[in-house]
Design an enzyme around this catalytic site. Structure first.
Site, PDB file in Angstrom:
ATOM      1  CE  LYS A 127      -8.048  37.170 -73.430  1.00 18.89           C
ATOM      2  NZ  LYS A 127      -9.141  37.690 -72.654  1.00 18.89           N
ATOM      3  CG  HIS A 130      -5.968  33.191 -65.040  1.00 18.87           C
ATOM      4  ND1 HIS A 130      -6.904  33.191 -64.061  1.00 18.87           N
ATOM      5  CD2 HIS A 130      -6.523  33.809 -66.102  1.00 18.87           C
ATOM      6  CE1 HIS A 130      -7.986  33.796 -64.512  1.00 18.87           C
ATOM      7  NE2 HIS A 130      -7.789  34.166 -65.749  1.00 18.87           N
ATOM      8  CG  HIS A 133      -9.535  29.964 -66.582  1.00 20.59           C
ATOM      9  ND1 HIS A 133      -8.608  30.736 -67.215  1.00 20.59           N
ATOM     10  CD2 HIS A 133     -10.736  30.350 -67.062  1.00 20.59           C
ATOM     11  CE1 HIS A 133      -9.224  31.548 -68.046  1.00 20.59           C
ATOM     12  NE2 HIS A 133     -10.513  31.338 -67.975  1.00 20.59           N
TER      13      HIS A 133
HETATM   14  N1  ARG Z   1     -14.327  31.771 -71.644  1.00 18.25           N
HETATM   15  C1  ARG Z   1     -15.047  32.442 -70.624  1.00 18.25           C
HETATM   16  C2  ARG Z   1     -14.096  33.096 -69.623  1.00 18.25           C
HETATM   17  O1  ARG Z   1     -12.975  32.669 -69.457  1.00 18.25           O
HETATM   18  C3  ARG Z   1     -15.950  31.527 -69.859  1.00 18.25           C
HETATM   19  C4  ARG Z   1     -17.021  30.869 -70.669  1.00 18.25           C
HETATM   20  C5  ARG Z   1     -18.204  30.556 -69.843  1.00 18.25           C
HETATM   21  N2  ARG Z   1     -19.211  29.809 -70.506  1.00 18.25           N
HETATM   22  C6  ARG Z   1     -20.211  30.298 -71.234  1.00 18.25           C
HETATM   23  N3  ARG Z   1     -21.058  29.459 -71.767  1.00 18.25           N
HETATM   24  N4  ARG Z   1     -20.372  31.586 -71.409  1.00 18.25           N
HETATM   25  O2  ARG Z   1     -14.492  34.055 -68.996  1.00 18.25           O
END
Ligand code: ARG
Length: 576
Positions: A127, A130, A133
């Site tokens: 993905k 963006h 992030h």
């Molecule tokens: N990959 C997730 C997202 O883009 C964020 C991860 C956050 N970290 C965690 N330990 N849950 O929404």
């Protein structure tokens, strides 16, 4: 460097019996109005002991301490003792200290022997990386730098979203409509196209959803074909993410993403069962959190596949075992508040008292202004702004401005990179992180406002003064004992010195509140104070002693600004 608060407390403790220096230090204030002095001590607490009205006590203390050389002036105003520090002593002391320590000026060893994990960025594989992030990435990187400078042992973890049901969807979509060449040519944009298409098609044909779920289960059970496609998606995506990290100058110590925990999940589920926390609910397994005002947490689904939250619990247990952290910071959007509350609670219920050392550092949403219209961003509908494009655009636009403004530089490319990317980082870190904000180009790249370019420009201006002064004069200033500080006793120079003096405390405060914007704001204040000083004073004067004193303060300012820029993850261009 003298710790003025401490020193003053000692002086007052000697003059006024009844309170310890520590107690006094605790009640010394820094007045907001500088007419009330640099420090003030309220005497109310002494009234009982002395059987005297506080204003009289204040008067008495003021008289007793006023002869101390550390003060320029001591006054009593009502119940307060207002103290004005000797500017000459203060400035010379500060300048000497900063120029000796260099760009690590605000460093300390308060975190010695303690480990802090900063988990940040964590984009999702296949993905786009963006603009949403960017917040986690930039805030997390700055928090890492701040904790690192306070002497903590730090570990930067990128908890890649490289697992989960969405991979079932992606693999399905690839099988139905995909083609290898497209993915190789432009991995993320192509995969995003598949993902978007999947959602559109699934609306017409709900069977696709089931197919995707089955595919994910196969992946989770290690079926060769599914694992291979998934691995390939992961590699291609990582290459793209790394391009962005390189542009931002960001590195990680570990990329252990969600998939890393897939084989560690059954143990977590067993432990939850053993500890009597797991309940069955319509074929799935949950932890009931109603008692704590939270919705139930789904731990395994009815098809046995694991979930995001289970992987987070597994990751926390693994990290505690591997790093024995004193604090584990999660820089993740505020949309996930509930998620973190739930699983922190579960870890606590499992009997781990270190659950309290897990900290969610949330932040607000970012939207983007495009042609005067505010666009919210959504991956599902394919409405995304790619971070890489934003950074490239920032550099391009900066290049235009540099040419247009005739900015002095030896290397337009390099300066445009430093300033363009710095501008985006600064913008990210200038608001309280919890606030939603709208990304606007004209605001980000403004050279005059409270922006990255403004601060970097101030740095370059200080560098330019030092260049003009010449190497000899600068080394003289560098080694000066600062005793000629009487020449910078005017308000603007003194205010500047005070701001530099408080930088170390500001960094500690930013760490405690997980708020890099505290550093950003202070940096802006220093830059503004420097520009005022520059405006008010002739620096390169004929009188050698005076010139040396002023150059020493320019050096200290430059050093403090560079120190702050470093903590934010920004570069300091020499010319601009
Ligand atoms: N990959 C997730 C997202 O883009 C964020 C991860 C956050 N970290 C965690 N330990 N849950 O929404």
């Amino acid at each position: 460097m003298i710790d003025y608060k401490e020193k003053i407390a000692d002086i007052i403790a000697e003059a006024a019996e009844g309170l310890s220096a520590d107690e006094i230090a605790g009640s010394i204030e820094v007045p907001t109005d500088e007419k009330m002095g640099d420090y003030a001590f309220p005497c109310f607490r002494l009234a009982k002991e002395y059987h005297k009205a506080p204003p009289l006590i204040a008067q008495d203390i003021a008289e007793k301490i006023s002869s101390d050389g550390i003060f320029e002036k001591v006054e009593s105003v009502n119940a307060y003792v207002n103290m004005f520090i000797s500017r000459e002593m203060f400035v010379s002391d500060l300048v000497r200290d900063v120029n000796e320590k260099g760009t690590d000026y605000a460093k300390s060893d308060m975190g010695k022997g303690k480990t802090v994990i900063v988990e940040f960025s964590s984009p999702n594989i296949a993905k786009p990386f963006h603009i949403g992030h960017i917040r986690s990435t930039v805030i997390g990187n700055s928090l890492y730098k701040i904790y690192d400078s306070l002497g903590y042992k730090t570990v930067r973890i990128n908890h890649l979203g490289d697992y989960g049901t969405q991979f079932g969807k992606m693999i399905c979509a690839y099988r139905h409509w995909g083609n290898e060449e497209d993915v190789k040519r432009e991995p993320i944009k192509t995969l995003l196209g598949y993902y978007t298409r999947f959602h559109k098609e699934a609306e017409k044909d709900p069977a696709l959803e089931q197919e995707a779920r089955d595919t994910f289960t196969k992946l989770e059970h290690g079926e060769k074909e599914e694992v291979e496609i998934w691995k390939w998606f992961r590699e291609e995506s990582l290459k793209e993410f790394e391009k962005v990290y390189k542009m931002l100058g960001i590195e990680f110590d570990s990329y252990t993403g969600e998939s890393f925990y897939s084989d560690k999940m059954p143990a977590v589920v067993d432990e939850l069962k053993e500890k009597g926390l797991l309940e069955e609910s319509q074929g799935a397994e949950i932890v009931d959190l109603e008692k704590y005002g939270l919705t139930p947490a789904l731990i395994t689904k009815s098809d046995g596949s694991s979930l995001y939250i289970t992987r987070d619990i597994a990751a926390a247990l693994y990290r505690k075992k591997t790093y024995d952290f004193d604090k584990c910071i999660y820089v993740v959007a505020s949309q996930q508040n509930l998620h973190f509350k739930q699983w922190f609670k579960i870890v606590e219920l499992m009997g781990y008292d270190w659950a309290k050392d897990c900290v969610h550092v949330p932040f607000g949403m970012v939207s983007m202004e495009e042609n005067g219209e505010v666009v919210t961003l959504s991956t599902r509908e394919g409405r995304v702004v790619f971070l890489e494009d934003v950074l490239n655009q920032a550099v391009e636009k900066t290049k235009e401005i540099i040419v247009e403004k005739n900015v002095v530089t030896d290397n337009v490319e390099e300066t445009a990179n430093q300033v363009g990317i710095g501008a985006v980082i600064f913008q990210e870190l200038s608001n309280n992180r919890i606030k939603d904000y709208v990304f606007k180009w004209d605001k980000v790249l403004n050279f005059d406002g409270e922006t990255g370019p403004y601060v970097q420009y101030t740095y370059a201006r200080a560098e330019s003064v030092l260049r003009k002064a010449g190497r000899e004069a600068v080394s003289k200033a560098m080694e000066s004992d600062g005793l000629a500080a009487k020449y910078i006793s005017r308000d603007s120079g003194y205010e500047l010195a005070k701001l530099i003096y408080s930088l170390p405390d500001v960094v500690v405060d930013a760490a405690a509140k997980y708020e890099p914007s505290i550093v950003t704001r202070h940096l802006t204040d220093i830059a503004q104070a420097f520009n005022k000083f520059y405006h008010d004073e002739y620096i390169l004067v004929d009188n050698e002693e005076e010139k040396t004193a002023k150059l020493a303060l320019v050096l200290a300012s430059r050093t403090a600004i560079k120190n702050c820029l470093g903590l934010l993850g920004m570069e300091a261009p020499e010319r601009m």
